[in-house]
Structure formats: C-alpha cells, structure tokens
Design an enzyme around this catalytic site. Structure first.
Site, PDB file in Angstrom:
ATOM      1  N   GLY A  35      -1.111  -7.607   3.820  1.00  0.00           N
ATOM      2  CA  GLY A  35      -1.935  -7.636   5.019  1.00  0.00           C
ATOM      3  C   GLY A  35      -1.686  -6.484   5.968  1.00  0.00           C
ATOM      4  N   SER A  36      -0.766  -5.587   5.621  1.00  0.00           N
ATOM      5  CA  SER A  36      -0.465  -4.457   6.516  1.00  0.00           C
ATOM      6  C   SER A  36      -1.529  -3.367   6.448  1.00  0.00           C
ATOM      7  CB  SER A  36       0.910  -3.864   6.177  1.00  0.00           C
ATOM      8  OG  SER A  36       0.940  -3.387   4.841  1.00  0.00           O
ATOM      9  N   GLY A  37      -2.299  -3.348   5.358  1.00  0.00           N
ATOM     10  CA  GLY A  37      -3.375  -2.367   5.243  1.00  0.00           C
ATOM     11  C   GLY A  37      -3.165  -1.318   4.165  1.00  0.00           C
ATOM     12  N   SER A  62       6.338  -3.638  -2.800  1.00  0.00           N
ATOM     13  CA  SER A  62       7.641  -3.053  -3.193  1.00  0.00           C
ATOM     14  C   SER A  62       8.704  -3.343  -2.136  1.00  0.00           C
ATOM     15  CB  SER A  62       7.512  -1.552  -3.458  1.00  0.00           C
ATOM     16  OG  SER A  62       6.687  -0.879  -2.544  1.00  0.00           O
ATOM     17  N   SER A  97      -3.607  -1.129   0.791  1.00  0.00           N
ATOM     18  CA  SER A  97      -4.683  -0.870  -0.177  1.00  0.00           C
ATOM     19  C   SER A  97      -5.909  -0.271   0.489  1.00  0.00           C
ATOM     20  CB  SER A  97      -5.060  -2.161  -0.909  1.00  0.00           C
ATOM     21  OG  SER A  97      -3.981  -2.635  -1.693  1.00  0.00           O
ATOM     22  N   GLY A 107       4.702  -1.858   2.232  1.00  0.00           N
ATOM     23  CA  GLY A 107       4.566  -2.646   3.452  1.00  0.00           C
ATOM     24  C   GLY A 107       4.207  -4.081   3.109  1.00  0.00           C
ATOM     25  N   LEU A 108       4.214  -4.927   4.107  1.00  0.00           N
ATOM     26  CA  LEU A 108       3.912  -6.339   3.905  1.00  0.00           C
ATOM     27  C   LEU A 108       2.473  -6.557   3.445  1.00  0.00           C
ATOM     28  CD1 LEU A 108       5.573  -7.821   7.139  1.00  0.00           C
ATOM     29  CD2 LEU A 108       6.416  -8.107   4.784  1.00  0.00           C
TER      30      LEU A 108
END
Length: 207
Positions: free
Chosen positions: A38-40, A109, A42, A35-36
């Site tokens: 800042g998408s969450g 990715s 990690s 995902g982008l």
C-alpha cells in the site's frame, strides 16, 4: 561443491553487457523499490516504466505479485520463502541488466539481509535501492487490496507490518515519502534522480 556443480562450466558469450548497452544507447540498472504493502511501489514503478519507455529506454517491470503468479507461485510468505522470492527476482533482474535493459522491481522485500543479498549479485553502480517510505497507518488506511483488513481478521498470516516485521533500509540510494507526496510527485522524484544522478540516459561503461 558437489559432482553436479563440478560438471557445470560457464559458457562465455561473444557479446557482452557493454555491447548490449551500446545497442540500446543507455545504461542498464536494477531499480529495486521496497516498502510496505500500500505504500505505492507498483504504481510508482509503472509510471516510471511508462515514462522511460516513451523516452526510448528499454525497460521492464518485475512486480512481486505478478511474479507470484508464475515463477514464484510455489513460494509462501515464510521468511525462508521470502528469501527465495528475493533471490529469484534478483537473478532474473540480473539477466535483464546483462541484456542492456533497465529493470524495475517492486517487492515488499521486508528483510535487510535479503535485499543486501540481492544487491551483492550486481556491480556496485547497477543496483539502486528505492525506499518507498510510508507509515503503516497510512498504508493500512489506503488498503487498496483489502489485505490489511484480512490480516487484522486473521485471514492472512505472516503479513508484513501486522504479524511480520519490515526492516527499513539503512542506506538506500533514495527515499521517497509517499505519505507526503502524491503518486505523480513521487514518480517524478524518482525519475529526476535516475536522470540527474544515475544518468540513466547515457551509455554505460564496463567497470
């Protein structure tokens, strides 16, 4: 095949993946969060890792940023180097899976062809693609690392979502919309999927 490759012979271990899964008493899989920025990814991966650990699951988190401090520190963010970043991460993850460990990988990715290459090195039931779906606007407003601001100012080149494309997964095993759910809710969605659908708490069987 060159001469060096002809001289390299695979050494077979007397222990196999099933033996190690039996020891750990649960399946081993790769859970790939994409995902982008800042998408969450990690944050969710870390919460899931903590929960699985508390339940006695042997688990390890491969975070994209952390890998770039070590084994992938020589790679840029060009398309070619991103491909190598994914390949290395997938190969490391495969070793963890063979060791009987549940592995979470949290990487942007951005390109589908690279994610498919990662998937191809695992057995069909060992690679779980998790699309952390969040709009660019929301990710940019969050901007937890200040990277979007730098990218907009031209201080970061080849930044995904700004001057480099992100290709959404076509057929991920699960989609979690983090612009609709909190981090805790998102982690619980993924956990429920792993427990109920993947049955990660059970000992795996050879294909």
């Amino acid at each position: 095949m060159n001469d060096d490759e002809r001289n390299i012979v695979w050494h077979h271990s007397t222990l196999n993946k099933q033996d190690r899964q039996n020891l750990h008493q649960h399946k081993s899989v790769m859970i790939w969060l994409t995902g982008l920025s800042g998408s969450g990814k990690s944050t969710i991966a870390n919460m899931v890792q903590n929960y699985l650990h508390e339940k006695g699951i042997s688990v390890y988190l491969l975070d994209g940023d952390n890998l770039r401090h070590g084994i992938n520190k020589n790679l840029s963010f060009s398309e070619e180097d991103r491909k190598e970043n994914i390949r290395r991460t997938a190969e490391i993850g495969k070793l963890f899976v063979d060791a009987g460990v549940v592995v979470l990988a949290a990487l942007i990715s951005p390109f589908d062809i690279d994610r498919q290459l990662a998937r191809s090195i695992y057995n069909s039931d060992e690679f779980i693609e998790v699309f952390i779906d969040c709009s660019l606007d929301v990710c940019e407003n969050r901007d937890p690392k200040g990277l979007y601001k730098k990218a907009r100012a031209g201080k970061i080149k080849q930044f995904t979502g700004i001057d480099q494309a992100y290709e959404k997964p076509a057929n991920p095993e699960i989609i979690i919309e983090t612009d609709k759910y909190s981090v805790e809710e998102s982690a619980n969605i993924l956990l429920s999927f792993l427990i109920d659908e993947i049955k990660i708490m059970e000992v795996g069987k050879d294909d």
